[in-house]
Design an enzyme around this catalytic site. Structure first.
Site, mmCIF file in Angstrom:
data_model
loop_
_atom_site.group_PDB
_atom_site.id
_atom_site.type_symbol
_atom_site.label_atom_id
_atom_site.label_comp_id
_atom_site.label_asym_id
_atom_site.label_seq_id
_atom_site.Cartn_x
_atom_site.Cartn_y
_atom_site.Cartn_z
ATOM 1 C CB VAL A 14 -0.971 -0.014 1.204
ATOM 2 C CG1 VAL A 14 -1.723 1.308 1.319
ATOM 3 C CG2 VAL A 14 -1.953 -1.188 1.099
ATOM 4 C CB CYS A 143 -9.200 -3.766 -0.107
ATOM 5 S SG CYS A 143 -8.682 -5.312 0.647
ATOM 6 C CB SER A 173 -1.467 -7.491 -4.064
ATOM 7 O OG SER A 173 -2.708 -7.096 -4.623
ATOM 8 C CE LYS A 199 -10.687 -7.091 8.891
ATOM 9 N NZ LYS A 199 -9.460 -7.343 8.156
ATOM 10 N NE ARG A 230 -5.815 -13.319 0.285
ATOM 11 C CZ ARG A 230 -6.121 -12.092 0.690
ATOM 12 N NH1 ARG A 230 -6.343 -11.134 -0.194
ATOM 13 N NH2 ARG A 230 -6.225 -11.823 1.964
ATOM 14 C CG HIS A 237 -10.055 -7.689 -3.614
ATOM 15 N ND1 HIS A 237 -8.883 -8.359 -3.849
ATOM 16 C CD2 HIS A 237 -9.929 -7.151 -2.364
ATOM 17 C CE1 HIS A 237 -8.068 -8.227 -2.802
ATOM 18 N NE2 HIS A 237 -8.687 -7.496 -1.892
HETATM 19 N N1 LIG Z 1 -2.827 -4.966 0.553
HETATM 20 C C1 LIG Z 1 -4.046 -4.495 0.371
HETATM 21 O O1 LIG Z 1 -4.676 -4.701 -0.693
HETATM 22 C C2 LIG Z 1 -4.728 -3.695 1.441
HETATM 23 C C3 LIG Z 1 -5.962 -3.126 1.146
HETATM 24 C C4 LIG Z 1 -6.634 -2.384 2.133
HETATM 25 C C5 LIG Z 1 -6.053 -2.236 3.372
HETATM 26 N N2 LIG Z 1 -4.835 -2.812 3.648
HETATM 27 C C6 LIG Z 1 -4.235 -2.562 4.964
HETATM 28 O O2 LIG Z 1 -3.184 -1.623 4.734
HETATM 29 C C7 LIG Z 1 -2.080 -1.877 5.605
HETATM 30 C C8 LIG Z 1 -0.824 -2.126 4.769
HETATM 31 O O3 LIG Z 1 -1.035 -3.262 3.951
HETATM 32 P P1 LIG Z 1 0.104 -3.805 2.975
HETATM 33 O O4 LIG Z 1 -0.544 -4.837 2.149
HETATM 34 O O5 LIG Z 1 0.826 -2.680 2.338
HETATM 35 O O6 LIG Z 1 1.103 -4.507 4.054
HETATM 36 P P2 LIG Z 1 2.665 -4.777 3.913
HETATM 37 O O7 LIG Z 1 3.035 -4.930 2.482
HETATM 38 O O8 LIG Z 1 2.922 -5.922 4.822
HETATM 39 O O9 LIG Z 1 3.353 -3.442 4.489
HETATM 40 C C9 LIG Z 1 3.351 -3.105 5.854
HETATM 41 C C10 LIG Z 1 4.153 -1.838 6.090
HETATM 42 O O10 LIG Z 1 4.149 -1.567 7.516
HETATM 43 C C11 LIG Z 1 5.482 -1.294 7.913
HETATM 44 N N3 LIG Z 1 5.705 -1.626 9.332
HETATM 45 C C12 LIG Z 1 5.484 -2.801 9.939
HETATM 46 N N4 LIG Z 1 5.827 -2.704 11.251
HETATM 47 C C13 LIG Z 1 6.279 -1.434 11.434
HETATM 48 C C14 LIG Z 1 6.789 -0.714 12.556
HETATM 49 N N5 LIG Z 1 6.893 -1.265 13.752
HETATM 50 N N6 LIG Z 1 7.122 0.588 12.368
HETATM 51 C C15 LIG Z 1 7.034 1.181 11.161
HETATM 52 N N7 LIG Z 1 6.569 0.540 10.063
HETATM 53 C C16 LIG Z 1 6.205 -0.753 10.212
HETATM 54 C C17 LIG Z 1 6.342 -2.162 7.013
HETATM 55 O O11 LIG Z 1 7.673 -1.695 7.042
HETATM 56 P P3 LIG Z 1 8.919 -2.711 6.865
HETATM 57 O O12 LIG Z 1 8.971 -3.030 5.396
HETATM 58 O O13 LIG Z 1 10.091 -1.934 7.312
HETATM 59 O O14 LIG Z 1 8.619 -3.908 7.732
HETATM 60 C C18 LIG Z 1 5.623 -1.933 5.680
HETATM 61 O O15 LIG Z 1 6.065 -0.714 5.141
HETATM 62 C C19 LIG Z 1 -2.505 -3.051 6.479
HETATM 63 O O16 LIG Z 1 -3.003 -2.547 7.695
HETATM 64 C C20 LIG Z 1 -3.586 -3.743 5.664
HETATM 65 O O17 LIG Z 1 -4.486 -4.437 6.467
HETATM 66 C C21 LIG Z 1 -4.163 -3.529 2.698
#
Ligand SMILES: NC(=O)c1ccc[n+]([C@@H]2O[C@H](COP(=O)([O-])OP(=O)(O)OC[C@H]3O[C@@H](n4cnc5c(N)ncnc54)[C@H](OP(=O)(O)O)[C@@H]3O)[C@@H](O)[C@H]2O)c1
Length: 348
Positions: A14, A143, A173, A199, A230, A237
């Site tokens: 994201v 999402c 993703s 949700k 998934r 989606h």
């Molecule tokens: N993927 C989707 O389609 C989607 C859609 C809607 C909502 N979301 C929500 O959006 C959020 C991000 O999703 P994502 O898919 O992008 O997840 P992701 O790829 O796992 O990315 C997570 C991010 O959080 C950072 N992070 C984790 N622990 C941290 C800490 N202690 N301090 C600072 N940064 C930290 C990670 O940094 P590092 O790389 O340094 O670990 C990374 O930049 C989640 O809450 C998810 O539920 C996702």
């Protein structure tokens, strides 16, 4: 003049879309990128496992990552933090004065946190300044809920909707970079995604709910039952939706409801608003993630032709498709922040 912003979770899937879409944005300019401790001090381009089709935007490539600062230096923050980090960090940042536009689920159902899709309920943003914080938390829906809400809102407006039964086919993703095993899914599907159906059932009534200044938000009277799976699709989606309408409709009236929907006044004029918002397919072989998820730069949704489930015109089935990382996450949050700016809620 642009408003400086922070991207929290900038290295995640994201976060990467935030960086891509904020580069060259007419209102917002990235000042700070935040990720976990392992990336602290590294230039963004070196730290990130970049997964977007175009390269890392020049604007952020050499920006050095910061690891969870105690205070943010910008009034606006876009969050793609993983759920645990979001739960720990977003509240304190908002209490300290930041407007945090988040994709994490932690605060979505808080009564004073608006759960926003600008076209449907941008007026709910007015809830945010009343939060017991110097800043505010503004949430993006899950999402999967986003695609459902955008497909159903035009039907609610024209005919009323009492119930929806949904089967979701969710892209890999959607699980994020940290869910390595799911990101590798091939020739298989996972027939259950923990927490996802709950949700959808709770968020949709809140999004479609009515709010009047000074009052509490009254959720819409609509029930959602969902089965969430998934599937081995990279992004996008797809939802198979059966709806029960409040009043009878014909297929042409359903199509017209989607085709003519532009949402609340002003939403279509936001800088990243897609035109059209909803693409209605002519034939049942569409929409497909590979060909249609990027419509409207990922902010438009697509719906398939509706087919009747009864002779009375009240029960219909259709498919709908939305881009989980764009409309369902970063792109949606930026659109919401554009709406907050339009409504005079952000400085600058
Ligand atoms: N993927 C989707 O389609 C989607 C859609 C809607 C909502 N979301 C929500 O959006 C959020 C991000 O999703 P994502 O898919 O992008 O997840 P992701 O790829 O796992 O990315 C997570 C991010 O959080 C950072 N992070 C984790 N622990 C941290 C800490 N202690 N301090 C600072 N940064 C930290 C990670 O940094 P590092 O790389 O340094 O670990 C990374 O930049 C989640 O809450 C998810 O539920 C996702």
């Amino acid at each position: 003049m642009t408003i400086p912003v922070t991207v929290l979770g900038a290295t995640g899937l994201v976060g990467q879309v935030f960086c891509e879409r904020l580069a060259g944005h007419p209102l917002f300019q990235i000042e700070t990128l935040v990720a976990g401790p392992e990336s602290a001090g590294l230039p963004y381009a070196e730290a990130v496992r970049w997964r977007r089709p175009a390269g890392v935007p020049g604007e952020v490539a050499n920006l050095r990552l910061v690891s969870t600062p105690e205070r943010l230096t910008t009034q606006v923050a876009f969050s793609g933090l993983s759920p645990g980090a979001a739960a720990r960090l977003e509240g304190p940042y908002a209490e300290d004065g930041a407007w945090v536009f988040t994709n994490a689920g932690h605060h979505r159902m808080d009564p004073d946190v608006p759960l926003v899709i600008p076209e449907i309920n941008g007026d709910h943003l007015a809830l945010a300044p009343a939060q017991d914080r110097s800043g505010a938390i503004v949430a993006n829906p899950n999402c999967t809920t986003v695609g459902l809400a955008l497909a159903i809102a035009p039907l609610v407006a024209r005919f009323g909707v009492g119930a929806a039964r949904v089967v979701s086919l969710q892209a890999r993703s959607g699980a994020g970079l940290q869910a390595g095993e799911i990101m590798e899914l091939e020739d298989d599907l996972i027939p259950f995604i923990p927490g996802e159906a709950v949700k959808m059932a709770s968020e949709l009534p809140k999004i479609l709910g009515r709010w009047h200044p000074g009052g509490a938000l009254v959720p819409a009277d609509v029930t959602v039952q969902a089965t969430c799976m998934r599937v081995p699709v990279t992004h996008g989606h797809t939802l198979c939706v059966d709806v029960t309408l409040g009043a009878a409709a014909s297929e042409e009236e359903m199509r017209a409801a989607w085709r003519t929907y532009s949402g609340l006044e002003g939403a279509a004029d936001l800088p990243s608003a897609p035109h059209p918002l909803i693409h209605v397919a002519d034939g049942p072989e569409h929409p497909r993630p590979g060909g249609h998820r990027d419509r409207g730069q990922g902010l438009a949704i697509s719906v398939g032709p509706p087919a009747p489930l009864d002779a009375g015109g009240r029960r219909w089935t259709f498919t709908t498709l939305s881009h989980n990382l764009v409309r369902g996450a970063a792109g949606g949050a930026i659109l919401t922040a554009e709406d907050a700016h339009r409504r005079g809620l952000l400085d600058g």
